[in-house]
Design a protein around this motif. Structure first.
Motif, PDB file in Angstrom:
ATOM      1  N   ALA A 346       0.860  -1.181   0.000  1.00  0.00           N
ATOM      2  CA  ALA A 346       0.000   0.000   0.000  1.00  0.00           C
ATOM      3  C   ALA A 346       0.898   1.232   0.000  1.00  0.00           C
ATOM      4  N   GLY A 347       0.908   1.961  -1.095  1.00  0.00           N
ATOM      5  CA  GLY A 347       1.868   3.042  -1.290  1.00  0.00           C
ATOM      6  C   GLY A 347       1.907   4.068  -0.182  1.00  0.00           C
ATOM      7  N   TYR A 348       0.745   4.457   0.353  1.00  0.00           N
ATOM      8  CA  TYR A 348       0.705   5.458   1.415  1.00  0.00           C
ATOM      9  C   TYR A 348       1.438   4.977   2.667  1.00  0.00           C
ATOM     10  N   ASP A 349       1.418   3.658   2.895  1.00  0.00           N
ATOM     11  CA  ASP A 349       1.912   3.121   4.157  1.00  0.00           C
ATOM     12  C   ASP A 349       3.194   2.330   4.028  1.00  0.00           C
ATOM     13  N   GLY A 350       3.676   2.103   2.830  1.00  0.00           N
ATOM     14  CA  GLY A 350       4.948   1.421   2.675  1.00  0.00           C
ATOM     15  C   GLY A 350       4.915   0.363   1.612  1.00  0.00           C
ATOM     16  N   PRO A 351       5.341   0.686   0.387  1.00  0.00           N
ATOM     17  CA  PRO A 351       5.412  -0.332  -0.665  1.00  0.00           C
ATOM     18  C   PRO A 351       6.421  -1.410  -0.308  1.00  0.00           C
ATOM     19  N   THR A 352       6.237  -2.586  -0.859  1.00  0.00           N
ATOM     20  CA  THR A 352       7.152  -3.697  -0.589  1.00  0.00           C
ATOM     21  C   THR A 352       8.400  -3.565  -1.455  1.00  0.00           C
ATOM     22  N   HIS A 353       9.299  -4.529  -1.304  1.00  0.00           N
ATOM     23  CA  HIS A 353      10.514  -4.544  -2.121  1.00  0.00           C
ATOM     24  C   HIS A 353      10.280  -5.186  -3.482  1.00  0.00           C
ATOM     25  N   TRP A 354       9.032  -5.655  -3.743  1.00  0.00           N
ATOM     26  CA  TRP A 354       8.725  -6.293  -5.023  1.00  0.00           C
ATOM     27  C   TRP A 354       8.448  -5.204  -6.062  1.00  0.00           C
ATOM     28  N   LYS A 355       9.468  -4.739  -6.733  1.00  0.00           N
ATOM     29  CA  LYS A 355       9.338  -3.616  -7.668  1.00  0.00           C
ATOM     30  C   LYS A 355       8.612  -3.999  -8.952  1.00  0.00           C
ATOM     31  N   THR A 356       8.464  -5.285  -9.227  1.00  0.00           N
ATOM     32  CA  THR A 356       7.830  -5.707 -10.483  1.00  0.00           C
ATOM     33  C   THR A 356       6.303  -5.764 -10.375  1.00  0.00           C
ATOM     34  N   PHE A 357       5.759  -5.539  -9.157  1.00  0.00           N
ATOM     35  CA  PHE A 357       4.311  -5.578  -8.981  1.00  0.00           C
ATOM     36  C   PHE A 357       3.777  -4.168  -8.768  1.00  0.00           C
ATOM     37  N   HIS A 358       2.523  -3.970  -9.202  1.00  0.00           N
ATOM     38  CA  HIS A 358       1.910  -2.649  -9.120  1.00  0.00           C
ATOM     39  C   HIS A 358       0.449  -2.793  -8.700  1.00  0.00           C
ATOM     40  N   GLU A 359      -0.097  -1.731  -8.084  1.00  0.00           N
ATOM     41  CA  GLU A 359      -1.524  -1.712  -7.819  1.00  0.00           C
ATOM     42  C   GLU A 359      -2.261  -1.528  -9.139  1.00  0.00           C
ATOM     43  N   GLY A 360      -3.378  -2.240  -9.315  1.00  0.00           N
ATOM     44  CA  GLY A 360      -4.109  -2.166 -10.565  1.00  0.00           C
ATOM     45  C   GLY A 360      -3.591  -3.184 -11.564  1.00  0.00           C
ATOM     46  N   SER A 361      -3.166  -2.705 -12.708  1.00  0.00           N
ATOM     47  CA  SER A 361      -2.780  -3.596 -13.806  1.00  0.00           C
ATOM     48  C   SER A 361      -1.374  -4.174 -13.627  1.00  0.00           C
ATOM     49  N   ASN A 362      -1.271  -5.499 -13.838  1.00  0.00           N
ATOM     50  CA  ASN A 362       0.006  -6.207 -13.908  1.00  0.00           C
ATOM     51  C   ASN A 362      -0.068  -7.086 -15.154  1.00  0.00           C
ATOM     52  N   PRO A 363       0.286  -6.515 -16.323  1.00  0.00           N
ATOM     53  CA  PRO A 363      -0.062  -7.142 -17.617  1.00  0.00           C
ATOM     54  C   PRO A 363       0.279  -8.613 -17.754  1.00  0.00           C
ATOM     55  N   GLY A 364       1.486  -9.008 -17.362  1.00  0.00           N
ATOM     56  CA  GLY A 364       1.867 -10.409 -17.519  1.00  0.00           C
ATOM     57  C   GLY A 364       0.998 -11.335 -16.690  1.00  0.00           C
ATOM     58  N   TRP A 365       0.820 -10.996 -15.432  1.00  0.00           N
ATOM     59  CA  TRP A 365      -0.004 -11.815 -14.546  1.00  0.00           C
ATOM     60  C   TRP A 365      -1.481 -11.746 -14.943  1.00  0.00           C
ATOM     61  N   ASP A 366      -1.928 -10.572 -15.406  1.00  0.00           N
ATOM     62  CA  ASP A 366      -3.313 -10.452 -15.858  1.00  0.00           C
ATOM     63  C   ASP A 366      -3.575 -11.400 -17.026  1.00  0.00           C
ATOM     64  N   LEU A 367      -2.645 -11.445 -17.989  1.00  0.00           N
ATOM     65  CA  LEU A 367      -2.809 -12.309 -19.149  1.00  0.00           C
ATOM     66  C   LEU A 367      -2.832 -13.774 -18.742  1.00  0.00           C
ATOM     67  N   LEU A 368      -1.917 -14.150 -17.850  1.00  0.00           N
ATOM     68  CA  LEU A 368      -1.862 -15.543 -17.405  1.00  0.00           C
ATOM     69  C   LEU A 368      -3.158 -15.945 -16.718  1.00  0.00           C
ATOM     70  N   SER A 369      -3.686 -15.072 -15.869  1.00  0.00           N
ATOM     71  CA  SER A 369      -4.921 -15.404 -15.159  1.00  0.00           C
ATOM     72  C   SER A 369      -6.104 -15.480 -16.108  1.00  0.00           C
ATOM     73  N   ARG A 370      -6.144 -14.591 -17.118  1.00  0.00           N
ATOM     74  CA  ARG A 370      -7.250 -14.670 -18.086  1.00  0.00           C
ATOM     75  C   ARG A 370      -7.238 -16.009 -18.822  1.00  0.00           C
ATOM     76  N   LEU A 371      -6.045 -16.510 -19.122  1.00  0.00           N
ATOM     77  CA  LEU A 371      -5.946 -17.822 -19.774  1.00  0.00           C
ATOM     78  C   LEU A 371      -6.464 -18.923 -18.856  1.00  0.00           C
ATOM     79  N   VAL A 372      -6.093 -18.837 -17.574  1.00  0.00           N
ATOM     80  CA  VAL A 372      -6.565 -19.837 -16.613  1.00  0.00           C
ATOM     81  C   VAL A 372      -8.084 -19.759 -16.467  1.00  0.00           C
ATOM     82  N   TYR A 373      -8.609 -18.530 -16.368  1.00  0.00           N
ATOM     83  CA  TYR A 373     -10.048 -18.352 -16.189  1.00  0.00           C
ATOM     84  C   TYR A 373     -10.841 -18.894 -17.393  1.00  0.00           C
ATOM     85  N   ARG A 374     -10.240 -18.855 -18.589  1.00  0.00           N
ATOM     86  CA  ARG A 374     -10.926 -19.352 -19.774  1.00  0.00           C
ATOM     87  C   ARG A 374     -11.260 -20.834 -19.629  1.00  0.00           C
TER      88      ARG A 374
END
Length: 656
Positions: A346-374
């Motif tokens: 949570a950016g206001y309170d302290g982002p983690t050290h995982w710089k590759t993740f973001h609030e909202g869209s995470n294109p690679g993971w979003d695509l992978l999950s959409r494939l699984v959901y299909r």
């Protein structure tokens, strides 16, 4: 005219405080998920505050325990209930006992029975024991403290102690939610005042803001802003001496409610100000001042009885009726899963050290999950649009990772109702839970509060609309889009049973995992003093004199503090000469002191004690004392101590 006929008091109330501070050195701190944030000492001790409320007319009671802890886990709840049963029989049960946390992010972890929260180090028996023993001590004292009391309930507003850290997600909610919170915060501050013979002897305040005023850079144990608020009211205002008086005249608890998206960092930056300790004090002081203002005004006497209900639910398998889903269709919850945005922090309170993740869209993971959901439509209905990264249900097959069976509770204390939710509830989600229960019970909505962080932990609870944004909170809503509607349905069942005076089946409890824990390799090494020194020697002396308001610092040759946690005691004392004796004016439970441990060479320990002398400190002669316990080669633990050279405190008029 204020009521004066105290003989008509319906209720009995007992209240008490006890120390629950865990290991102050080399233990991963719980809350921010930052692996290198490990304890190095104490700024403010953690405390448990227990309140017993009894209605003799119906022979019912509830026990509310507010703890300066990051979280409450089933490990703590199960052991506390087990020990209460041994001590009190069936007086205190899973139904009438609520254990809740203030959610400080500055406490030692390692006390859960689920692996996610203990980090790689594992379970910490000493910290677990300190928490459980302290809670039991508080309850025993509160039980013995029972006496006739007047309960008074009042509400106010506090608008300078929280900000919505996930505004874009909140703005997805329907107008009826947003109109209730036009500033996207929950400003309600609620005070339950406890009087005896017309004099206040206790208070419980509920207000929604995160325990993240201290940032993820801090490594000293602290109760954060709510811990300071309680300390200020009890010690600074009412003069409670935690060491000298086990039965204080006044007990003040600052409890959490629906704080899931509420941050204390008003400018949107972790730590908020250049001085995070001052920010913590300021946020705590605002909560105290709002509560004290309510307490000082006219507070109407509260009527009503005492009642309680609890049900244990497998949140991974709840069928939610169309009455609660909002789309006129039946849905189900599913196995827990963490989304990509949960790793962003949570950016206001302290982002983690995982710089590759973001609030909202995470294109690679979003695509992978959409494939699984299909190929998994049932999973899609539960978890979409979450980009699944951590399938907790799968991990639970390898060992206890996150909890799935949890208690949901409803307590009545006079006209006040507390919905015990084992998670972090956003303000809009909390509003829906409150409205659901209030409508069934015919209660004023302001008198129905969500008691978040209670009895166990499931991470976050967001509205379906907030969930769709997949910010940190939505991605941390483990059981999917229909988790809140499921909890609303469960809360409605509890409220209906309470309204009708009927029992509710408690359900199957979560398994006891105490026998499958892997204790951390946490035994401190044998102690050696620094070369050329003995234990307790002063390594860095204070100056001969200070002006009132200046900081005093002393370094000692010490020992590892985890040998003995000094629970209910102290590692330090600041003393002033008073005639022929030394008077203790501060210890390690005071805001003005810090106790910091660091490892030297060859298993030696260096202990630094600081004292921020008050601006109005009494001029005179002072000293600082250190108390520890050393384990020498081939010997048992032995007490050690050290005393600084004397120094003077003077005011500006006295000169240098």
């Amino acid at each position: 005219m204020p009521e004066t006929n105290y003989a008509t008091d319906r209720h009995l109330v007992g209240r008490a405080i006890a120390d629950i501070t865990g290991e102050p050195a080399e233990v991963g701190m719980l809350g921010y998920g930052k692996g290198d944030q490990k304890t190095t000492g104490i700024h403010l001790r953690l405390r448990s505050r227990a309140f017993v409320f009894v209605d003799p007319l119906v022979d019912r009671r509830v026990l509310l325990i507010v703890n300066d802890l990051p979280l409450i886990f089933s490990s703590i709840t199960q052991e506390v209930l087990r020990r209460l049963a041994q001590r009190f029989g069936d007086t205190y049960t899973q139904s009438n006992v609520m254990l809740t946390a203030t959610h400080t992010h500055c406490g030692p972890g390692g006390y859960s029975h689920h692996r996610l929260y203990n980090g790689s180090a594992g379970f910490r028996p000493k910290t677990f024991a300190a928490i459980v023993d302290g809670i039991l001590e508080a309850v025993e004292r509160a039980h013995e403290d029972l006496a006739p009391a007047t309960l008074r309930l009042v509400h106010g507003e506090l608008r300078e102690a929280s900000v919505n850290r996930s505004r874009a997600a909140f703005d997805r909610n329907p107008e009826e939610d947003k109109e209730f919170f036009p500033d996207a915060i929950d400003p309600q501050t609620t005070l339950l005042r406890i009087d005896r013979e017309g004099e206040p002897v206790g208070a419980i305040n509920w207000f929604a803001t995160h325990g993240t005023s201290m940032s993820n850079r801090n490594t000293l144990i602290s109760g954060d802003n709510k811990g300071y608020a309680a300390y200020h009211w009890e010690h600074v205002v009412e003069g409670v001496n935690y060491l000298a008086d086990p039965d204080p005249d006044f007990v003040a608890a600052f409890a959490q409610t629906n704080a899931g998206d509420m941050s204390p960092n008003l400018d949107g930056r972790p730590g908020d100000a250049t001085d995070e300790r001052e920010n913590t004090r300021a946020l705590g002081l605002r909560q105290y001042e709002a509560a004290a203002k309510l307490a000082a005004g006219y507070v109407p006497r509260m009527a009503g009885s005492i009642d309680h209900r609890v049900v244990h639910v497998d949140l991974s398998a709840v069928t939610v009726s169309a009455e609660f889903t909002g789309d006129e269709r039946e849905h189900r919850t599913g196995r827990p899963a963490g989304g990509a945005a949960a790793f962003a922090g949570a950016g206001y309170d302290g982002p983690t050290h995982w710089k590759t993740f973001h609030e909202g869209s995470n294109p690679g993971w979003d695509l992978l999950s959409r494939l699984v959901y299909r190929f998994a439509p049932s999973l899609r209905d539960v978890q979409a649009p979450k980009a699944i990264v951590a399938p907790g249900g799968l991990l639970n097959r390898l060992g206890p990772y996150v909890q799935e069976i949890v208690p949901v509770q409803l307590l009545q204390i006079g006209e006040l109702y507390l919905i015990g939710i084992p998670g972090e509830v956003t303000i809009a989600a909390g509003l829906r839970l409150r409205r659901t229960v209030a409508a069934i019970l015919g209660a004023e909505p302001a008198n129905v509060l969500v008691a978040g962080y209670s009895n166990a932990y499931i991470h976050y609870v967001t509205t379906p609309e907030e969930y769709d944004a997949q910010h940190y909170e939505g991605a941390s809503t483990l059981f999917g889009r229909w988790e809140l509607p499921a909890l609303q349905q469960i809360a409605a069942q509890l409220a209906t049973a309470m309204h009708d005076g009927s029992p509710v089946p408690s359900g199957t409890e979560a398994p006891d995992l105490s026998e499958v824990q892997r204790p951390a390799k946490a035994t401190p090494p044998v102690d050696f003093p620094p070369v050329g020194h003995d234990f307790g020697d002063v390594l860095s002396e204070p100056a001969p004199a200070y002006r009132a308001g200046e900081q005093v610092s002393v370094e000692f040759a010490g020992a590892h503090p985890n040998h003995d946690l000094h629970r209910g005691s102290t590692y330090l004392m600041v003393q002033r000469r008073d005639g022929e004796r030394w008077r203790t004016i501060a210890d390690d439970g005071d805001w003005s002191t810090t106790f910091t441990w660091s490892r030297g060479t060859a298993s030696s320990s260096r202990v630094t004690i600081t004292w921020d002398s008050p601006a109005d400190a009494t001029p005179g002669t002072y000293r600082i004392r250190y108390f520890g316990d050393a384990v020498k080669s081939g010997t048992d633990r032995v007490p050690i101590s050290g005393t600084s050279p004397e120094f003077r405190i003077h005011d500006d008029e006295q000169g240098d």
